[in-house]
Design a protein around this motif. Sequence first.
Motif, PDB file in Angstrom:
ATOM      1  N   UNK A   3       0.816  -1.208   0.000  1.00  0.00           N
ATOM      2  CA  UNK A   3       0.000   0.000   0.000  1.00  0.00           C
ATOM      3  C   UNK A   3       0.854   1.264   0.000  1.00  0.00           C
ATOM      4  N   UNK A   4       2.025   1.224   0.622  1.00  0.00           N
ATOM      5  CA  UNK A   4       2.939   2.368   0.531  1.00  0.00           C
ATOM      6  C   UNK A   4       3.351   2.563  -0.923  1.00  0.00           C
ATOM      7  N   UNK A   5       3.727   1.483  -1.594  1.00  0.00           N
ATOM      8  CA  UNK A   5       4.128   1.565  -3.005  1.00  0.00           C
ATOM      9  C   UNK A   5       3.002   2.126  -3.866  1.00  0.00           C
ATOM     10  N   UNK A   6       1.777   1.685  -3.601  1.00  0.00           N
ATOM     11  CA  UNK A   6       0.640   2.140  -4.390  1.00  0.00           C
ATOM     12  C   UNK A   6       0.394   3.634  -4.196  1.00  0.00           C
ATOM     13  N   UNK A   7       0.478   4.103  -2.946  1.00  0.00           N
ATOM     14  CA  UNK A   7       0.252   5.522  -2.677  1.00  0.00           C
ATOM     15  C   UNK A   7       1.347   6.383  -3.310  1.00  0.00           C
ATOM     16  N   UNK A   8       2.594   5.935  -3.245  1.00  0.00           N
ATOM     17  CA  UNK A   8       3.691   6.675  -3.876  1.00  0.00           C
ATOM     18  C   UNK A   8       3.491   6.714  -5.384  1.00  0.00           C
ATOM     19  N   UNK A   9       3.075   5.601  -5.954  1.00  0.00           N
ATOM     20  CA  UNK A   9       2.827   5.536  -7.401  1.00  0.00           C
ATOM     21  C   UNK A   9       1.722   6.499  -7.820  1.00  0.00           C
ATOM     22  N   UNK A  10       0.758   6.716  -6.921  1.00  0.00           N
ATOM     23  CA  UNK A  10      -0.350   7.629  -7.227  1.00  0.00           C
ATOM     24  C   UNK A  10       0.014   9.087  -7.004  1.00  0.00           C
ATOM     25  N   UNK A  11       1.241   9.353  -6.574  1.00  0.00           N
ATOM     26  CA  UNK A  11       1.686  10.736  -6.440  1.00  0.00           C
ATOM     27  C   UNK A  11       1.742  11.268  -5.029  1.00  0.00           C
ATOM     28  N   UNK A  12       1.725  10.381  -4.035  1.00  0.00           N
ATOM     29  CA  UNK A  12       1.769  10.832  -2.644  1.00  0.00           C
ATOM     30  C   UNK A  12       3.221  11.108  -2.230  1.00  0.00           C
ATOM     31  N   UNK A  13       3.516  12.355  -2.018  1.00  0.00           N
ATOM     32  CA  UNK A  13       4.844  12.745  -1.541  1.00  0.00           C
ATOM     33  C   UNK A  13       4.833  12.974  -0.034  1.00  0.00           C
ATOM     34  N   UNK A  14       3.653  12.867   0.574  1.00  0.00           N
ATOM     35  CA  UNK A  14       3.493  12.967   2.023  1.00  0.00           C
ATOM     36  C   UNK A  14       2.613  11.789   2.458  1.00  0.00           C
ATOM     37  N   UNK A  15       2.958  11.192   3.585  1.00  0.00           N
ATOM     38  CA  UNK A  15       2.225  10.019   4.052  1.00  0.00           C
ATOM     39  C   UNK A  15       1.904  10.136   5.531  1.00  0.00           C
ATOM     40  N   UNK A  16       0.614  10.044   5.846  1.00  0.00           N
ATOM     41  CA  UNK A  16       0.167   9.989   7.236  1.00  0.00           C
ATOM     42  C   UNK A  16      -0.163   8.533   7.557  1.00  0.00           C
ATOM     43  N   UNK A  17       0.620   7.943   8.435  1.00  0.00           N
ATOM     44  CA  UNK A  17       0.455   6.534   8.816  1.00  0.00           C
ATOM     45  C   UNK A  17      -0.348   6.485  10.104  1.00  0.00           C
ATOM     46  N   UNK A  18      -1.461   5.750  10.093  1.00  0.00           N
ATOM     47  CA  UNK A  18      -2.408   5.766  11.216  1.00  0.00           C
ATOM     48  C   UNK A  18      -2.622   4.352  11.747  1.00  0.00           C
ATOM     49  N   UNK A  19      -1.810   3.919  12.739  1.00  0.00           N
ATOM     50  CA  UNK A  19      -2.052   2.623  13.379  1.00  0.00           C
ATOM     51  C   UNK A  19      -3.333   2.689  14.209  1.00  0.00           C
ATOM     52  N   UNK A  20      -4.265   1.799  13.954  1.00  0.00           N
ATOM     53  CA  UNK A  20      -5.573   1.855  14.603  1.00  0.00           C
ATOM     54  C   UNK A  20      -5.560   1.149  15.960  1.00  0.00           C
ATOM     55  N   UNK A  21      -4.649   1.602  16.816  1.00  0.00           N
ATOM     56  CA  UNK A  21      -4.539   1.083  18.176  1.00  0.00           C
ATOM     57  C   UNK A  21      -4.655   2.257  19.140  1.00  0.00           C
ATOM     58  N   UNK A  22      -5.762   2.396  19.851  1.00  0.00           N
ATOM     59  CA  UNK A  22      -5.911   3.540  20.753  1.00  0.00           C
ATOM     60  C   UNK A  22      -4.811   3.613  21.809  1.00  0.00           C
ATOM     61  N   UNK A  23      -4.436   2.452  22.367  1.00  0.00           N
ATOM     62  CA  UNK A  23      -3.392   2.410  23.392  1.00  0.00           C
ATOM     63  C   UNK A  23      -2.092   1.909  22.747  1.00  0.00           C
ATOM     64  N   UNK A  24      -1.005   2.588  23.025  1.00  0.00           N
ATOM     65  CA  UNK A  24       0.285   2.203  22.446  1.00  0.00           C
ATOM     66  C   UNK A  24       0.835   0.947  23.103  1.00  0.00           C
ATOM     67  N   UNK A  25       1.400   0.081  22.294  1.00  0.00           N
ATOM     68  CA  UNK A  25       2.227  -1.019  22.780  1.00  0.00           C
ATOM     69  C   UNK A  25       3.277  -1.310  21.726  1.00  0.00           C
ATOM     70  N   UNK A  26       4.432  -1.763  22.183  1.00  0.00           N
ATOM     71  CA  UNK A  26       5.459  -2.185  21.228  1.00  0.00           C
ATOM     72  C   UNK A  26       4.970  -3.355  20.388  1.00  0.00           C
ATOM     73  N   UNK A  27       4.023  -4.138  20.935  1.00  0.00           N
ATOM     74  CA  UNK A  27       3.513  -5.321  20.228  1.00  0.00           C
ATOM     75  C   UNK A  27       2.499  -4.980  19.148  1.00  0.00           C
TER      76      UNK A  27
END
Length: 352
Positions: free
Chosen positions: A134-158
């Motif tokens: 999906x990163x490759x696809x977004x870059x191919x579509x012209x995304x020079x900026x990327x907001x990555x949103x992990x859908x975990x309300x509470x942080x964990x290393x896991x």
Amino acid sequence: MNKIIHNKDFLPSDHPEVKFGKTGILLANLGTPEGYDYFSLRKYLSQFLSDQRVIDYPKWLWQPLLQLIILSKRPFTSGKAYKEIWNHEANESPLLTYTREQKQALEDLIEANLGEQCIIDYCMRYGQPSVASKVDLLVEKGCTQLLFFPLYPQYSATTTATACDDLWRHLLKIRRQPSVRVVASYFDDPLHIATLSQSIRLAFKELDSRPDTLLLSFHGLPKRYLLEGDPYHCHCQKTARLVRESLGKDFVPIQVSFQSRFGTEEWLQPYTVEEVARLAKSGVRHLAVAAPGFASDCIETLEEISGEIKESFIEAGGQRFDYIPALNASELHIIMLYKIILNNLSGWVETH
């Protein structure tokens, strides 16, 4: 519209067209097997349980045990559980269904309010669609900026950290990296607390009798990880405290527990399967359970909570058990996610 660099006055005639000027938004969830058969589950569980963010035992010790013993049996039991909750119409797991629905609903909001500046998509840390694809696809579509949103309300290393690890590993391999921002865990975000609380209130209104107690069940974690610095336990407790304060002192009593224990070492306690039995034995007859650590319903909520954990409560003397669904693709949740996205896009896109 995508801007295209292609000017024969200063570029070679064989220069490829390069799209640019877009901002990509990539939702990241845990993952899902492609099916509930043995080989699909073995492939998925091998990837998941080989992640040293999840199981940090030395590889020389863990991999023989995993590959020769655990993965010879666990795919059968996990496959049976997945089959019970599987979205047979779409031939996919509920987690995949809900994550795609979240993406589609957010896409409608983004197109209506931000126009064509942004492109949103989703990926899975384990299984498909992968972070890399999906990163490759977004870059191919012209995304020079990327907001990555992990859908975990509470942080964990896991969870959060390993999703980011996967992103960073792929960025090491590509020549044209986008600028990257990562949405921070939102365990105490007022938008999240208000949305959780409203969801619980609405669920209670739909019940024909009021529960005696509300149990907030979070996914478990080895206690050792907490002692080594993982803030997950603290994030869960703060989410629970803020939800309790938001619902008010006149709401039903609210307890906290941790589910989905794996292996033999001590995990965060109390364990949900034991806590519901304790509540039943203490006189709780009607119990409601919510899972504020899950952005989408999945096997841990739809099968574990509604199966094993419910059975533990009933067998211990409880009479009624209600599971309050995760926020999924509800309107409340989509609006909350959209506002968090907007806050994180500040300075990158023009907002109305």
